[in-house]
Design an enzyme around this catalytic site. Structure first.
Site, short mmCIF file in Angstrom:
data_model
loop_
_atom_site.label_atom_id
_atom_site.label_comp_id
_atom_site.label_asym_id
_atom_site.label_seq_id
_atom_site.Cartn_x
_atom_site.Cartn_y
_atom_site.Cartn_z
CG ASP A 156 0.26 -4.16 1.85
OD1 ASP A 156 0.29 -5.10 2.67
OD2 ASP A 156 1.12 -3.25 1.83
CE LYS A 182 2.90 -6.11 3.72
NZ LYS A 182 2.42 -4.96 4.52
CD GLU A 242 7.51 -0.67 7.91
OE1 GLU A 242 6.54 -1.33 7.50
OE2 GLU A 242 7.81 0.46 7.48
CG ASP A 288 -0.36 -0.10 2.52
OD1 ASP A 288 0.88 -0.22 2.59
OD2 ASP A 288 -1.10 -0.04 3.53
CD GLU A 316 0.34 -1.66 7.98
OE1 GLU A 316 0.07 -0.91 8.96
OE2 GLU A 316 0.86 -1.26 6.92
O1 KIV Z 1 3.51 -1.18 1.70
C1 KIV Z 1 4.68 -1.59 1.76
O2 KIV Z 1 5.53 -1.26 0.92
C2 KIV Z 1 5.03 -2.47 2.86
C3 KIV Z 1 6.47 -2.83 3.02
C4 KIV Z 1 7.19 -1.66 3.56
C5 KIV Z 1 6.67 -4.02 3.86
O3 KIV Z 1 4.19 -2.87 3.61
#
Ligand code: KIV
Length: 275
Positions: free
Chosen positions: A88, A118, A187, A49, A120
């Site tokens: 994401d 993915k 992260e 994202d 968070e």
């Molecule tokens: O959105 C993104 O680029 C990420 C990475 C930094 C892991 O989540």
């Protein structure tokens, strides 16, 4: 469209099996040409994202939308035949309910054909991860500094500096693993803490601003190739300096147009040219 009849795409299960083995190479990608260029060299491409900031100029990743993630996911899938592609889930698409999380993950999978999603969050998002996994969709977790929480936290805060926070990170890591994630991004976390979490888990950890002891590493592609025009974060190593190359190309092009040396005879079509 990219095509390689002999290519076999790396799966989330393949990556899970690499825990403690050869480091897993990951980069973000948002577009078809970049996906094609990176695909032969990496194990995983993340349609992060971060696209909202990197390509769309938003202040933070909260500017990412489902439509944006789907469009960029489709573009990357057209260019990647070998790497595992993870998309994401944007902020607002999964946090409020397990039902919403599953519906959003299903839309991303259906419309992009990617390999996994993915999201968070640790303990708080474990029910969402478990439900998406139960729906048959592989999930990559993301703990430590969570960019989608930037407004809630009042900035980007490095994690793992206090005992209480270390305990919370350990709980997050265990919760993501127990919920069935096949891997987890760590992260912006103090080095020994990220290394300890990596040793503690049985799923691969992917570090960004974390530790070389993670099972793999990820960088935002524009950071890695030196195309980032604003501040370059401390955890980045630039492997090219495309900012300079782009500026020089634009400067040279502008000069050639202004002095009429471009287009030159070899760029022109004469009436005798075929097709
Ligand atoms: O959105 C993104 O680029 C990420 C990475 C930094 C892991 O989540």
């Amino acid at each position: 469209m990219a095509s390689d009849a002999t290519a076999t795409r790396i799966t989330p299960a393949d990556l899970l099996a690499r825990k403690g083995g050869e480091p897993i190479v990951c980069l973000t990608a948002y577009t078809y040409p970049i996906a094609r260029l990176l695909d032969p060299h990496v194990d995983l491409l993340l349609v992060g994202d971060s696209v909202a900031m990197v390509l769309h100029g938003h202040q933070n990743t909260l500017g990412a939308t489902m439509d944006m993630m789907v469009a960029h996911g489709q573009a990357v899938m057209r260019g990647a035949v070998h790497a595992c592609v993870v998309v994401d889930m944007p902020a607002g698409s999964y946090e409020d309910s397990v039902q919403n999380a599953v519906a959003s993950a299903e839309r991303i999978m259906r419309e992009t054909g990617c390999d996994a999603v993915k999201l968070e969050g640790g303990v708080e998002m474990a029910p969402q991860i478990a439900a998406i996994v139960a729906a048959g969709i592989p999930v990559m977790g993301h703990i430590g500094l969570l960019p989608q929480s930037v407004e809630k936290e009042g900035g980007y805060k490095i994690k793992g500096r206090t005992d209480a926070n270390i305990a919370a990170l350990h709980a997050d890591a265990r919760a993501v693993e127990a919920a069935g994630a096949f891997s987890v991004v760590i992260e912006g976390t103090v080095e020994p803490v990220a290394a300890d979490i990596s040793a503690m888990l049985s799923i691969p950890t992917i570090g960004i601003g974390a530790s070389p002891k993670c099972d793999g590493q990820i960088l935002v592609i524009d950071d890695a190739i030196g195309l980032t025009v604003d501040r370059v974060p401390k955890f980045v190593r630039e492997y090219a300096h495309l900012r300079d190359a782009v500026a020089t190309a634009a400067e040279n092009y502008a000069r050639d147009v202004r002095n009429r040396s471009f287009p030159a005879p070899e760029h022109l079509f004469s009436p005798q040219d075929k097709a």
